[in-house]
Design an enzyme around this catalytic site. Structure first.
Site, short mmCIF file in Angstrom:
data_model
loop_
_atom_site.label_atom_id
_atom_site.label_comp_id
_atom_site.label_asym_id
_atom_site.label_seq_id
_atom_site.Cartn_x
_atom_site.Cartn_y
_atom_site.Cartn_z
N TYR A 175 0.84 -1.20 0.00
CA TYR A 175 0.00 0.00 0.00
C TYR A 175 0.87 1.24 0.00
O TYR A 175 2.07 1.17 0.24
CB TYR A 175 -0.96 0.00 1.20
CG TYR A 175 -0.30 0.37 2.52
CD1 TYR A 175 0.56 -0.52 3.17
CD2 TYR A 175 -0.51 1.61 3.11
CE1 TYR A 175 1.17 -0.18 4.38
CE2 TYR A 175 0.09 1.96 4.32
CZ TYR A 175 0.93 1.06 4.95
OH TYR A 175 1.54 1.39 6.12
N LYS A 198 6.59 -1.85 1.90
CA LYS A 198 5.42 -1.29 2.58
C LYS A 198 4.23 -2.25 2.41
O LYS A 198 3.31 -2.00 1.63
CB LYS A 198 5.10 0.10 2.01
CG LYS A 198 4.24 0.95 2.92
CD LYS A 198 4.32 2.41 2.51
CE LYS A 198 3.33 3.30 3.21
NZ LYS A 198 3.41 3.32 4.66
N GLU A 226 12.34 2.53 14.03
CA GLU A 226 11.38 3.54 13.56
C GLU A 226 10.12 3.42 14.41
O GLU A 226 10.08 2.63 15.36
CB GLU A 226 11.07 3.36 12.07
CG GLU A 226 10.44 2.02 11.74
CD GLU A 226 10.16 1.83 10.24
OE1 GLU A 226 9.90 2.83 9.55
OE2 GLU A 226 10.19 0.68 9.79
N LEU A 240 11.28 1.34 6.93
CA LEU A 240 10.68 1.80 5.69
C LEU A 240 11.45 3.05 5.23
O LEU A 240 11.72 3.94 6.04
CB LEU A 240 9.21 2.17 5.92
CG LEU A 240 8.48 2.50 4.62
CD1 LEU A 240 8.11 1.22 3.88
CD2 LEU A 240 7.24 3.33 4.89
N1 PDD Z 1 2.99 5.20 7.29
N2 PDD Z 1 7.63 3.92 8.83
C1 PDD Z 1 6.49 3.23 8.83
C2 PDD Z 1 6.45 1.91 9.51
C3 PDD Z 1 5.35 3.75 8.19
O1 PDD Z 1 4.21 3.03 8.17
C4 PDD Z 1 5.41 5.02 7.57
C5 PDD Z 1 4.24 5.63 6.86
C6 PDD Z 1 6.63 5.72 7.63
C7 PDD Z 1 6.80 7.08 7.00
O2 PDD Z 1 6.85 7.00 5.59
P1 PDD Z 1 6.36 8.20 4.67
O3 PDD Z 1 7.08 9.41 5.09
O4 PDD Z 1 6.73 7.78 3.31
O5 PDD Z 1 4.88 8.34 4.89
C8 PDD Z 1 7.72 5.14 8.25
C9 PDD Z 1 1.79 5.56 6.57
C10 PDD Z 1 1.55 7.03 6.50
C11 PDD Z 1 0.62 4.77 7.12
O6 PDD Z 1 0.80 3.59 7.37
O7 PDD Z 1 -0.48 5.32 7.27
#
Ligand code: PDD
Length: 294
Positions: free
Chosen positions: A34, A152, A184, A208
């Site tokens: 996703y 992801k 993270e 991620l």
């Molecule tokens: N989450 N690490 C994890 C485990 C994440 O699920 C996310 C993003 C990030 C940050 O990535 P980015 O800056 O590309 O959004 C880091 C999304 C927003 C979610 O699961 O809703």
């Protein structure tokens, strides 16, 4: 107004009546990926970077990329979803999920190639400004995830459990600890300021590759704030001068307490808030520029 739509396998359907097969491998195995885009005034932020990460994940999972991964197809689907919910102005997010498709349950890939399931929706979004002003709290928890956190995938159970544990303790995020280091958060990357340097886990299979993280690190470098992509340890948390999250829905979010440990002065730190201000300006400017270009 037509009401919220979902995009499902090439069609726009009322969101309330969008249905999937119970044999969908996303439902049965969590076999899919996703993305979440931030949208300002109808323009998805970092459109190409999210599509590239999506394509990487599909490649790693050997799911044939459907046409939604093409920039023009995605952009036109996004436009229609946003328009149907009157989200061409203000703030929104777009969620896109692709699974391996529906097939009788066998762990290995289906013998007959399946058509990947493609699902997308747009949602209104309100940035958590009151929380940002006072600073958020985090807890620590064991990082029990698999060793491909760089993909992801929709398999988010460790993240769900971590975030629930945080919520039950009145915190916004859970910092995940693997081998003594902060990897993270459950839904955002974690950065700290230690000895005047921004520190964060390097890109690897254990985190991620956050798109917000990348943009924030670039901004920090442009402001001559030192950056070291080296993880800080759980024990370092007590010594952090500042701490913050970077993510699509968190933007730059100050963390002022981890478990019972106040971070720095216990209020949002100056480097964090400077980065937030610059990040926010960049978010608005880059979406405005995208909307101005044909
Ligand atoms: N989450 N690490 C994890 C485990 C994440 O699920 C996310 C993003 C990030 C940050 O990535 P980015 O800056 O590309 O959004 C880091 C999304 C927003 C979610 O699961 O809703």
């Amino acid at each position: 107004m037509p009401g919220p739509l979902a995009y499902l396998n090439g069609e726009f359907v009322p969101r309330s009546s969008a249905t999937l097969s119970v044999d969908d491998r996303g439902f049965v195995f969590g076999d899919g990926v996703y993305e979440v885009w931030r949208v300002i005034a109808g323009q998805p932020f970092e459109l190409d970077a999210h599509l590239a990460r999506l394509q990487f994940g599909l490649g790693e999972l050997r799911i044939a990329p459907p046409d939604i991964v093409e920039r023009d197809v995605f952009a036109s689907v996004a436009k229609r979803l946003l328009g149907a919910s009157s989200l061409e102005t203000g703030e929104a997010t777009i969620y896109l999920e692709i699974t391996r498709g529906a097939a009788p349950r066998t762990h290995q890939f289906p013998v007959v190639a399946t058509r990947p399931t493609v699902y997308a929706v747009a949602n209104r979004f309100e940035p958590p400004e009151a929380l940002r002003a006072r600073g958020a709290r985090a807890i620590t928890t064991a990082d029990i995830r698999w060793l491909r956190c760089d993909i992801k995938t929709i398999q988010l159970l460790p993240n769900v459990m971590a975030k629930q544990a945080a919520a039950e303790r009145g915190a916004m995020e859970a910092f995940m600890i693997r081998d003594g280091v902060v990897t993270e958060g459950s839904h955002a990357n974690v950065l700290g300021v230690l000895d005047g340097e921004i520190r964060t886990h390097p890109l690897s299979n254990l985190i991620l590759p956050g798109i917000t993280r990348a943009v924030v690190l670039e901004i920090a470098q442009s402001l001559s704030i030192p950056v070291r992509e080296e993880a800080f340890t759980e024990r370092d948390i007590a010594r952090l001068e500042e701490c913050f999250l970077a993510g699509t829905t968190a933007d730059v979010m100050p963390i002022v307490r981890v478990n019972d440990q106040p971070i720095g002065s216990g209020a949002p730190g100056p480097i964090t808030m400077r980065l937030f201000k610059e990040f926010r300006a960049h978010l608005d400017a880059s979406c405005a520029a995208a909307s101005a270009s044909p």
